[in-house]
Design an enzyme around this catalytic site. Sequence first.
Site, mmCIF file in Angstrom:
data_model
loop_
_atom_site.group_PDB
_atom_site.id
_atom_site.type_symbol
_atom_site.label_atom_id
_atom_site.label_comp_id
_atom_site.label_asym_id
_atom_site.label_seq_id
_atom_site.Cartn_x
_atom_site.Cartn_y
_atom_site.Cartn_z
ATOM 1 C CD GLU A 137 4.293 14.741 -41.132
ATOM 2 O OE1 GLU A 137 4.560 13.967 -42.069
ATOM 3 O OE2 GLU A 137 3.298 14.605 -40.394
ATOM 4 C CD GLU A 191 -0.224 17.238 -40.417
ATOM 5 O OE1 GLU A 191 -0.233 15.998 -40.578
ATOM 6 O OE2 GLU A 191 0.332 18.031 -41.194
#
Lengths: 503, 503, 503, 503
Positions: free
Chosen positions: D163, D282
């Site tokens: 991220e 995820e």
Amino acid sequence: MIRTEYTVNTGDTAEFNNHVDDCVGTGRMGLALQKEYHDQLKIVQDEIGFGHIRGHGLFSDDMAIYQAYADENGEEKVEYNFTYLDRVMDDYISLGLRPFLELGFMPEKLASGTQTIFYWKGNTTPPKSDEGWTSLVIATLAHLIERYGAEEVTDWPIEVWNEPNLAGFWKDADMPAYFHLFEITFRAIKAFEPRFKVGGPAVCGGTDEKWIRAFLEFCREKKLQPDFITRHHYTINTPENIGHYRYNRLVEPKSGIAQLHTTRVIIDSFPEFAGKKIMITEFNTSYTPQSPLHDTNMNAAHIAAQLSMLGNDNASYSYWTFGDVFEESGVPFTPFYGGFGLVTNGLVKKPTFYTFKFFKRLKGQCVHRSDESVICKKQGGYNGVIWNLQMEDERERAEISFKLPADKQDYCLAVWTVDEVSGNPLKTWHDIGEPSSPSAEQLQLMRESAVPAVSTIRLSAKEYKVTFSLELAPNAVAYFELLPAEIRSDRGYDYERAVNKNG
Amino acid sequence: MIRTEYTVNTGDTAEFNNHVDDCVGTGRMGLALQKEYHDQLKIVQDEIGFGHIRGHGLFSDDMAIYQAYADENGEEKVEYNFTYLDRVMDDYISLGLRPFLELGFMPEKLASGTQTIFYWKGNTTPPKSDEGWTSLVIATLAHLIERYGAEEVTDWPIEVWNEPNLAGFWKDADMPAYFHLFEITFRAIKAFEPRFKVGGPAVCGGTDEKWIRAFLEFCREKKLQPDFITRHHYTINTPENIGHYRYNRLVEPKSGIAQLHTTRVIIDSFPEFAGKKIMITEFNTSYTPQSPLHDTNMNAAHIAAQLSMLGNDNASYSYWTFGDVFEESGVPFTPFYGGFGLVTNGLVKKPTFYTFKFFKRLKGQCVHRSDESVICKKQGGYNGVIWNLQMEDERERAEISFKLPADKQDYCLAVWTVDEVSGNPLKTWHDIGEPSSPSAEQLQLMRESAVPAVSTIRLSAKEYKVTFSLELAPNAVAYFELLPAEIRSDRGYDYERAVNKNG
Amino acid sequence: MIRTEYTVNTGDTAEFNNHVDDCVGTGRMGLALQKEYHDQLKIVQDEIGFGHIRGHGLFSDDMAIYQAYADENGEEKVEYNFTYLDRVMDDYISLGLRPFLELGFMPEKLASGTQTIFYWKGNTTPPKSDEGWTSLVIATLAHLIERYGAEEVTDWPIEVWNEPNLAGFWKDADMPAYFHLFEITFRAIKAFEPRFKVGGPAVCGGTDEKWIRAFLEFCREKKLQPDFITRHHYTINTPENIGHYRYNRLVEPKSGIAQLHTTRVIIDSFPEFAGKKIMITEFNTSYTPQSPLHDTNMNAAHIAAQLSMLGNDNASYSYWTFGDVFEESGVPFTPFYGGFGLVTNGLVKKPTFYTFKFFKRLKGQCVHRSDESVICKKQGGYNGVIWNLQMEDERERAEISFKLPADKQDYCLAVWTVDEVSGNPLKTWHDIGEPSSPSAEQLQLMRESAVPAVSTIRLSAKEYKVTFSLELAPNAVAYFELLPAEIRSDRGYDYERAVNKNG
Amino acid sequence: MIRTEYTVNTGDTAEFNNHVDDCVGTGRMGLALQKEYHDQLKIVQDEIGFGHIRGHGLFSDDMAIYQAYADENGEEKVEYNFTYLDRVMDDYISLGLRPFLELGFMPEKLASGTQTIFYWKGNTTPPKSDEGWTSLVIATLAHLIERYGAEEVTDWPIEVWNEPNLAGFWKDADMPAYFHLFEITFRAIKAFEPRFKVGGPAVCGGTDEKWIRAFLEFCREKKLQPDFITRHHYTINTPENIGHYRYNRLVEPKSGIAQLHTTRVIIDSFPEFAGKKIMITEFNTSYTPQSPLHDTNMNAAHIAAQLSMLGNDNASYSYWTFGDVFEESGVPFTPFYGGFGLVTNGLVKKPTFYTFKFFKRLKGQCVHRSDESVICKKQGGYNGVIWNLQMEDERERAEISFKLPADKQDYCLAVWTVDEVSGNPLKTWHDIGEPSSPSAEQLQLMRESAVPAVSTIRLSAKEYKVTFSLELAPNAVAYFELLPAEIRSDRGYDYERAVNKNG
């Protein structure tokens, strides 16, 4: 070859107090969450079986007990988190162990300073608030009682801090500050539940006159009656550091034992404390991890000599440590990194593992103790441990002979021997190239080479005496059982023919 | 001391067919329900790992498959009960085994007579009804296919009866009756599912000319094409019986192997059958249980010699038997009763266990085979098995030296040795008095003494050759691995200093 | 719906003697060698945990203890083989069990006749030699003492033979012959080691007046003081046989209990024996294996009713049997064959398993007992078992309400229910087609359906009483715990919001 | 009650790509050393069985890989320590898992700054030296290849960082800096061993246009061909924080799936990358730990809806996370703390565990997919998953009916249901008072309440169709199997009589 002969006569006894299994040491409590730690400890408990376990870090931040937060008004509040503590305690109990609680080190948010020790950064400063500290201690004990019952938990010994006489472990080695900590902690615990047993001062060796005496004087003055006195015991000179490793020089076992006796004498010189139990809450040869000595046969033989004498004055002596999951000097690079443990990372048993196993197996009344042997009488026979400690560069083999009283005719002598050839996986690891990441096959080979040689021989008594000799390579340690063994062959069975004849 | 030296040159190869793990023998199938049987077999499979398992008694009454009852009109009806069969097969499969199905003996209610064999009374008479027999066979195979799938089950070899050339195993050793049984069984199975592999005649040794030739002539005449030929192989002279035990005289391994070759020659003399697979569905030294020989080092060394040669002519050779749960001569009185097994009752590994383990570990291309050694090349190094078979009363030690091609500089030689001192629990059991009901402690001692000695040594190549000698006590068997092992020490680690210096 | 309400007041107690775990029955001892037997027994011991185990066949030939052979002069000699006995006893002890030794049946070579009972052919005739019999008994006990110690072994109860009042179990049901056997056995054992406890006459039910009274008169006359009196107890009428199965009609639990009381009355009528312990060495609903009733919820509810009352007069009551490895009527064809066991072949728990598990969990002082419930007080709360036995074709649900004294405010009631929907694998097995050889997936499904439904509910006390109702389907059995349960939510945790709100 | 009916006709198929088991998420790699972590993962692997595992922290300092030290001249040298990495990888492999390697975060001594994320302080700044970083990456991969083989290791997917579009995870969310990191890492790995598969940019959801498009443009410009594109996916609105907890509002599953489709469209708009694999590295409902939602039935039903659609566009979707050993927001205070895991601390299975187990069990060709169900054809029958997602405060039950093609007459429908009553241990934990340190008995109760209800029913086909209805409570998830099940009763067995009649 060193030759020694001993005769034991009927009715002979010898003094020997065997507390080998009372306690064992461990890396910091946070490591007790690890699977490898559990697996090593399980092996140790399955084959040796200690009663208690003691190590640092109960209150260090990786255990996450002490939690401070700001409430809606921005005020600091404290709450306790026992998730990890429960997990560790449950695991110990499932392995047949009880904790020997060392109170320390300081949670960061309760600390008065930022000084830390070790790779894992244990904070070694006094609490910023006495009340915060005693609240933490009592809340923890109260939680343990709620979970495991007062009957059980008050049986767990408690020690206040670790080696406060060293500036690394306690800021400035500040004696008054430590005595204050001891006092408030001791009083708080006893007020909460008087059945708890609390001791100190947990000092390292060599400071009897300075710290032990001062501690006892302080206790006398403050009218504190500690339940036991604790100190540590190592037997090397200053190590030399090379790369990741430290090389130490061992001193004679007896000189260490003599030094320990000083503590006994000092305590007994105080009428209030005479006879008080001494618990050696740490001992080993070297006090440094990454000390290759720990993995050797010499270590095993030296510890054997120590185990034969440590019970002279002490009610407990806790080998530092059971296993090699340990981070004080960082994470080990190889399985044989000279860690304190009885078992390596990767679950290989070191020679000293067997020293403990052998002493643990000793049962019965001692009938003989010498510099290289202990023999006890049991079940119509005997069991004993013998060793051949050789610390110099020139090393000799030893032959030890015993003549023991016998009331049976036929005996079998079984001997388990650990020496440079058998039960010595360090050599195997070296021979295969000292791999840092051994393969499954290599680990299997190391484990197979980490077992004692076992031999049996039949003996016959003569004139109510049975006689035998055992030969030991340098730094060998052996356990033997001499038990009655009349042959009761099944109908038609002829062992000699089966083994020595073709047909 | 017998001294032998061998040199292997780059590019050398030797013939050696290693089918050591194809199949193993077992006591009757009903015993496979027992826990001790399972525990012994699990040890064998975990450490050796056979592919198939073959034994008697599939249709004997304790397996309870064949059930006859009278219906409401008093007529005899038959039903099949596969409860126990499923249990045994599930267990075999869970242990990584496939059955080698021996069709026999006769259920009492399907039998034409009352003759039985063994303490456990296997009925050894022909069926009273051919149709009853083939129905039983086909129903059993159909059930197995329903449960385990045709793909799997048709891969299980099938053999018709056991040693029909002996009157004890087959009434009157009636050859035409056996050939008839073979024919109807073979035809019924192939009609049901042609993928099944069916063989015979499962005779004992020494009857090649009489039975093997006749069997092949019968097959030729009846146009039967058996999928493989089966026979047995033992290597002793007539035993002497004393009390519960039998004492045998072993013959030379080579004479046994020569006798086996006869079978090959006979088969190859039939153009229809030339090259057909031979499966030795039983072999061992002695063919009698309660034969103390089986538990000895001599047995282990003799079997080693056999395993180096049995693959010459045979695709499979099934050691009779994996374990000591066995009742042919009654229930054993002691743990070392001379049973056929690799493991005793009480789970102690015998010397011959390791002969199998050692041969199973052999990997790679054979580069050397002699009367006392086999060496294969693997992973940049070598592995081998060596032995020192000594059958006479005067027994000698042997030293065997090898010079092998090397493309690396540094090697580690690891050796696992089983001899009279190591891996010989029979001696331990004798020394403790030959107990028939050993205690847990005694069993533990026996198990600890039932492991090979393991040693390692570092070797350096010279002129692209690495040279070493191995010394073997009489009847020792050893396995070795010679693998490249450059030392890559961690920063600061000094093995010699750690081990040989104090500090 | 049957509705019942009970109120318990502070200080109420009720009589209830819970000996549920004293003893359990087993198929013949030879079956104890089997792995499936061990696996079933392990489940039973792990989850229920009985103290003793009793079954037939200690001396039957598959245990191989009694061995006669001809010596060199052709004379019959006897030797004993304890290989299998050790194996069975070791296994029992490893599972936390002690044997309740039933002396029988007769080894073939010691028997006076050839009469046998059962598929497995237990010989049921008197010994051909009294001395041979008592020697066998004493040799066996002496061996057990040597192996396990006198302290331990003399604590194992001993019973002489089984159901001698039935001609099938004892030739001609010959009462004087049995009394003679009892006398010589009793005297021999007491002479050998007086600490042993020996009892009889092990009769089936319905023969109190005839056999129990006569046995006591015989003992009085012979001045024998048996340590306890044994009998059996079943609660069905004569079964109907169809194919492999038997269909039985259950009688009311209370009528059975009343019948048992007769034994108590008779014993107490003898001043010499008044108060002597009664041990029901077998009980169940039906006395026939292959009785589908055993696998049902009705069986579970009936046994629950029995377990609430069997302690009225008896010190022990041994459910016949723990598992389904059993061969009296032959080898079972399917996993749900109506065997006596609490667990099926294939390790599926039957409803009655949970009846035992529930009664075993009952702890504390009984405060209430009725026809369908038992409640005990423990740990500031309660635990209880309730059931809804419905034997007729028309079956009703039941709602049982309790009002119990409470000294806390908040409670949690946890209920474990076994009924036709939950914990009823027989239905699952039927629904998947009644397979005789279930696949691994089918077994898994059966095991998953063999667990009780578990539910919890929060309750609040009102005026120091807590009130709740439990609804039971026909033949349901349930266990409940009512324990204090104050909610201590973690900071910020809101269960209702988490569960009932999105966000 | 919501009622829905579906008819499937012979030959119908539906699109459904089931990658449920491709990958699962985990707390940081250092936690993988813990025993509780292993125990939770073992349960997950035994019952569900994922193929890969991905989490943060490979290079964080608790893994101790990157070690800098000063040499004798005071220069900084670097060495690598793979002790912990080996331990973690060995454990994964022993559990049947392969790592999905996320390269991050930054070792303190290699970092360019001090910014950290999480309670456990992962450093989230770029490397101070590109060469130091790529050397670390390559040394790690080289070590893994040496230990596990290139064949194996090059099959482990590699992702660069986590991220980077969030400033917390990557300093300043600096896009050029991330793209640079990606480029040097990608090029170094491919140069070292081109078989490795490397992807990125591992962004969180909602940034397709900004980051995914820019990443692809960057790759196009630099002529990099990443092996797959990675992103994350969560389905909640901004949470509210109270005390330790966060309360989230779930959005519709379909809106999330629609958002994911954007990524597919963007990728496919680049001719160079069209069709490239998307891996959701995820996903979950809420992206916050300490989110009570995770432990609920609503979570289970929402995930079921997601699992039925995530395969539409994505080759992998990794549930964040398998277990509750997790420290991003500190150490949890209670077992039901709203962790991401499928299993709680203390080894209790949550409802969502079964959603995964149910989807994993789905086998065969999909014949029907709708908003609340998926059905596949297998083995002559069917299996399916159904759910009843109810997110609003008013929640309804659902009845779903199916009519399916049938070629047999008799079927058994087996249904496993998880809803608020069954398989919902959160309620149990609440009912017993929400204990933070549950006792062994309380844990046992929670585990017993964490199993699905299992039911079976027999069905008959009519006109080659079999019809059934399933009723689901709000947020229930169920798995069913409909399989042929002809009844083959054993001779004499009458189930109806056994169950419904007394006698």
